[in-house]
Scaffold this active site. Structure first.
Site, PDB file in Angstrom:
ATOM      1  N   CYS A   1      -3.298   1.549 -26.679  1.00 50.81           N
ATOM      2  CA  CYS A   1      -2.633   0.279 -27.011  1.00 50.81           C
ATOM      3  C   CYS A   1      -1.770  -0.238 -25.851  1.00 50.81           C
ATOM      4  O   CYS A   1      -1.134  -1.287 -25.971  1.00 50.81           O
ATOM      5  CB  CYS A   1      -1.781   0.432 -28.268  1.00 50.81           C
ATOM      6  SG  CYS A   1      -0.311   1.432 -28.014  1.00 50.81           S
TER       7      CYS A   1
ATOM      8  N   CYS B   1       0.559   4.435 -31.650  1.00 55.23           N
ATOM      9  CA  CYS B   1      -0.791   4.675 -32.171  1.00 55.23           C
ATOM     10  C   CYS B   1      -1.233   6.132 -32.013  1.00 55.23           C
ATOM     11  O   CYS B   1      -2.381   6.459 -32.307  1.00 55.23           O
ATOM     12  CB  CYS B   1      -1.785   3.752 -31.460  1.00 55.23           C
ATOM     13  SG  CYS B   1      -2.128   4.270 -29.778  1.00 55.23           S
TER      14      CYS B   1
ATOM     15  N   HIS C   1       3.166  -1.135  -8.096  1.00 55.54           N
ATOM     16  CA  HIS C   1       2.373   0.068  -8.386  1.00 55.54           C
ATOM     17  C   HIS C   1       2.928   0.867  -9.566  1.00 55.54           C
ATOM     18  O   HIS C   1       2.664   2.067  -9.700  1.00 55.54           O
ATOM     19  CB  HIS C   1       2.286   0.959  -7.133  1.00 55.54           C
ATOM     20  CG  HIS C   1       1.588   0.274  -5.999  1.00 55.54           C
ATOM     21  ND1 HIS C   1       1.735   0.676  -4.690  1.00 55.54           N
ATOM     22  CD2 HIS C   1       0.764  -0.805  -5.962  1.00 55.54           C
ATOM     23  CE1 HIS C   1       1.016  -0.122  -3.901  1.00 55.54           C
ATOM     24  NE2 HIS C   1       0.421  -1.015  -4.642  1.00 55.54           N
TER      25      HIS C   1
ATOM     26  N   PRO D   1       9.769   2.931  11.838  1.00 52.53           N
ATOM     27  CA  PRO D   1       9.811   3.701  13.093  1.00 52.53           C
ATOM     28  C   PRO D   1       8.492   3.597  13.863  1.00 52.53           C
ATOM     29  O   PRO D   1       8.446   3.888  15.051  1.00 52.53           O
ATOM     30  CB  PRO D   1      10.031   5.144  12.634  1.00 52.53           C
ATOM     31  CG  PRO D   1      10.361   5.087  11.202  1.00 52.53           C
ATOM     32  CD  PRO D   1       9.852   3.790  10.667  1.00 52.53           C
TER      33      PRO D   1
ATOM     34  N   CYS E   1       0.342   4.076 -22.951  1.00 55.40           N
ATOM     35  CA  CYS E   1      -0.705   4.560 -23.871  1.00 55.40           C
ATOM     36  C   CYS E   1      -2.077   4.145 -23.354  1.00 55.40           C
ATOM     37  O   CYS E   1      -2.274   2.984 -22.981  1.00 55.40           O
ATOM     38  CB  CYS E   1      -0.475   3.975 -25.261  1.00 55.40           C
ATOM     39  SG  CYS E   1      -1.776   4.408 -26.413  1.00 55.40           S
TER      40      CYS E   1
ATOM     41  N   GLY F   1       9.429  -0.147   5.678  1.00 54.80           N
ATOM     42  CA  GLY F   1       8.925   1.183   5.331  1.00 54.80           C
ATOM     43  C   GLY F   1       7.573   1.213   4.666  1.00 54.80           C
ATOM     44  O   GLY F   1       7.331   2.010   3.767  1.00 54.80           O
TER      45      GLY F   1
ATOM     46  N   ALA G   1      15.031   2.518   8.172  1.00 57.55           N
ATOM     47  CA  ALA G   1      15.587   1.441   7.338  1.00 57.55           C
ATOM     48  C   ALA G   1      17.067   1.680   7.053  1.00 57.55           C
ATOM     49  O   ALA G   1      17.872   0.749   7.095  1.00 57.55           O
ATOM     50  CB  ALA G   1      14.803   1.363   6.035  1.00 57.55           C
TER      51      ALA G   1
ATOM     52  N   GLN H   1       6.304  -1.189  -3.536  1.00 62.33           N
ATOM     53  CA  GLN H   1       5.110  -0.395  -3.819  1.00 62.33           C
ATOM     54  C   GLN H   1       5.526   0.968  -4.368  1.00 62.33           C
ATOM     55  O   GLN H   1       4.692   1.737  -4.796  1.00 62.33           O
ATOM     56  CB  GLN H   1       4.300  -0.209  -2.531  1.00 62.33           C
ATOM     57  CG  GLN H   1       3.802  -1.511  -1.926  1.00 62.33           C
ATOM     58  CD  GLN H   1       3.269  -1.308  -0.514  1.00 62.33           C
ATOM     59  OE1 GLN H   1       2.115  -0.943  -0.340  1.00 62.33           O
ATOM     60  NE2 GLN H   1       4.120  -1.488   0.469  1.00 62.33           N
TER      61      GLN H   1
ATOM     62  N   ASP I   1       9.271   5.325  -7.416  1.00 65.86           N
ATOM     63  CA  ASP I   1      10.324   6.352  -7.563  1.00 65.86           C
ATOM     64  C   ASP I   1      11.565   5.864  -8.311  1.00 65.86           C
ATOM     65  O   ASP I   1      12.419   6.676  -8.659  1.00 65.86           O
ATOM     66  CB  ASP I   1      10.715   6.901  -6.182  1.00 65.86           C
ATOM     67  CG  ASP I   1      11.182   5.832  -5.199  1.00 65.86           C
ATOM     68  OD1 ASP I   1      10.963   6.011  -3.977  1.00 65.86           O
ATOM     69  OD2 ASP I   1      11.764   4.816  -5.645  1.00 65.86           O
TER      70      ASP I   1
HETATM   71  N1  APR Z   1      12.521   3.840   7.453  1.00 66.29           N
HETATM   72  C1  APR Z   1      11.526   2.909   7.515  1.00 66.29           C
HETATM   73  N2  APR Z   1      10.199   3.223   7.527  1.00 66.29           N
HETATM   74  C2  APR Z   1       9.877   4.535   7.517  1.00 66.29           C
HETATM   75  C3  APR Z   1      10.853   5.560   7.491  1.00 66.29           C
HETATM   76  C4  APR Z   1      12.234   5.156   7.455  1.00 66.29           C
HETATM   77  N3  APR Z   1      13.214   6.050   7.413  1.00 66.29           N
HETATM   78  N4  APR Z   1      10.213   6.765   7.489  1.00 66.29           N
HETATM   79  C5  APR Z   1       8.864   6.493   7.517  1.00 66.29           C
HETATM   80  N5  APR Z   1       8.669   5.163   7.539  1.00 66.29           N
HETATM   81  C6  APR Z   1       7.393   4.425   7.555  1.00 66.29           C
HETATM   82  C7  APR Z   1       6.214   5.169   8.163  1.00 66.29           C
HETATM   83  O1  APR Z   1       6.169   4.979   9.565  1.00 66.29           O
HETATM   84  C8  APR Z   1       5.037   4.498   7.465  1.00 66.29           C
HETATM   85  O2  APR Z   1       4.607   3.353   8.198  1.00 66.29           O
HETATM   86  O3  APR Z   1       7.027   4.205   6.221  1.00 66.29           O
HETATM   87  C9  APR Z   1       5.613   4.038   6.128  1.00 66.29           C
HETATM   88  C10 APR Z   1       5.114   4.817   4.918  1.00 66.29           C
HETATM   89  O4  APR Z   1       3.762   4.544   4.770  1.00 66.29           O
HETATM   90  P1  APR Z   1       2.923   5.136   3.544  1.00 66.29           P
HETATM   91  O5  APR Z   1       3.241   6.552   3.367  1.00 66.29           O
HETATM   92  O6  APR Z   1       1.521   4.724   3.771  1.00 66.29           O
HETATM   93  O7  APR Z   1       3.538   4.383   2.277  1.00 66.29           O
HETATM   94  P2  APR Z   1       3.233   2.930   1.692  1.00 66.29           P
HETATM   95  O8  APR Z   1       2.986   1.955   2.766  1.00 66.29           O
HETATM   96  O9  APR Z   1       4.282   2.633   0.727  1.00 66.29           O
HETATM   97  O10 APR Z   1       1.845   3.208   0.892  1.00 66.29           O
HETATM   98  C11 APR Z   1       1.345   2.187   0.109  1.00 66.29           C
HETATM   99  O11 APR Z   1      -0.285   3.635  -0.849  1.00 66.29           O
HETATM  100  O12 APR Z   1      -0.455   5.771  -1.398  1.00 66.29           O
HETATM  101  C12 APR Z   1      -0.412   4.540  -1.912  1.00 66.29           C
HETATM  102  O13 APR Z   1       0.366   3.768  -3.989  1.00 66.29           O
HETATM  103  C13 APR Z   1       0.766   4.408  -2.832  1.00 66.29           C
HETATM  104  O14 APR Z   1       2.459   2.715  -2.875  1.00 66.29           O
HETATM  105  C14 APR Z   1       1.706   3.539  -2.025  1.00 66.29           C
HETATM  106  C15 APR Z   1       0.754   2.735  -1.154  1.00 66.29           C
END
Ligand code: APR
Length: 260
Positions: free
Chosen positions: A137, A160, A126, A224, A134, A197, A241, A108, A111
């Site tokens: 196009c 374009c 994402h 976590p 663009c 994560g 992770a 998701q 970066d």
């Molecule tokens: N290792 C593993 N997990 C971790 C760590 C770590 N070091 N640090 C934080 N986390 C966990 C948090 O506990 C949380 O559950 O990562 C998760 C991050 O959650 P979000 O910030 O909601 O990110 P994500 O799930 O990727 O969001 C999904 O939402 O905002 C939109 O498009 C954006 O792709 C994103 C989507």
């Protein structure tokens, strides 16, 4: 190897990790947290930009209303990312692509740190912050690093000449064509699924472990914090992770050595 207090990787997971041929990994912002990329949620906070919630500035409406403001937000985030490096979790996941016959990485994250760590064929649900698209196009253009500096990032489509927008899926927009379908197909085929994560609040990404589970895969979450997916998982590794993932292949190797 243990990352959480008194928590070990189960023999079941070690055995499946050692013998799996087809693995799927779903990652979210948490996998990049140890590289210094702020998560959106988790830890009780919600990201803000100039007083605006991230899901407001990162929305389809905002592209209509104020594209320069959207670029300013993504230029800022790209500038943050410039100096950041993949962490142990990214590197471990990249190594799994040679370890398993099939290892599908679905992220998701926008970066680009998985790719920087050497992961190939990453299914980007994402989009990617290092690309522009663009508005007319749909041509996609790489954004070179340092292009966060004014005047370097291309303003118009080379094909374009219409306006460019970040090639990122914003709130209220659908995923890139075919990305989820391919990920769902792989989720149905995998024997082992890692959910790393992610707060598992955003769909359809969060449905992938559900698809894998329903198809008989062993599902392991690394986070976590507990998430809405934790109860569905066969195993939950509580912690970071970057601490847990390298330990999984280490343990499997140790285990293998003892069982030869
Ligand atoms: N290792 C593993 N997990 C971790 C760590 C770590 N070091 N640090 C934080 N986390 C966990 C948090 O506990 C949380 O559950 O990562 C998760 C991050 O959650 P979000 O910030 O909601 O990110 P994500 O799930 O990727 O969001 C999904 O939402 O905002 C939109 O498009 C954006 O792709 C994103 C989507």
């Amino acid at each position: 190897m243990r990352a959480g207090v008194n928590q070990h990787i189960s023999g079941e997971l070690r055995h499946r990790f050692q013998n799996a041929k087809n693995v799927l990994v779903l990652t979210g912002a948490g996998v990049s947290a140890e590289s210094g990329v702020p998560t959106f949620r988790g830890g009780g906070h919600t990201a803000l930009w100039k007083g605006m919630r991230f899901d407001v500035i990162s929305s389809a409406q905002m592209v209509q209303r104020d594209l320069p403001a959207v670029w300013e937000w993504f230029d800022y985030r790209r500038q943050l990312l410039e100096a950041l490096k993949p962490n142990a979790a990214h590197l471990e996941i990249a190594s799994w692509q040679t370890r398993f016959q099939q290892c599908t990485l679905v992220t998701q994250n926008i970066d680009g740190l998985h790719q920087k760590a050497g992961s190939r064929d990453v299914i980007e649900l994402h989009g990617n912050i290092w690309r522009a698209r663009c508005v007319n196009c749909n041509a996609r253009w790489e954004i070179p690093s340092k292009a966060a500096l004014p005047g370097i990032r291309a303003e118009a489509c080379y094909d374009c000449a219409d306006a460019l927008r970040p090639d990122v899926v914003l709130f209220g927009e659908s995923l890139p064509p075919g990305a989820f379908e391919l990920a769902a197909e792989r989720a149905e085929e995998c024997e082992l699924c890692f959910v790393v994560g992610t707060s598992a609040l955003v769909y359809p990404a969060a449905s992938l472990p559900e698809i894998a589970k329903a198809a008989g895969a062993y599902v392991c979450e690394v986070n976590p914090e507990r998430t809405p997916l934790s109860d569905l998982c066969d195993e939950v590794l509580t912690g970071k992770a970057g601490e847990w993932l390298p330990g999984i292949s280490f343990d499997a190797a140790e285990q293998g050595r003892f069982h030869k």
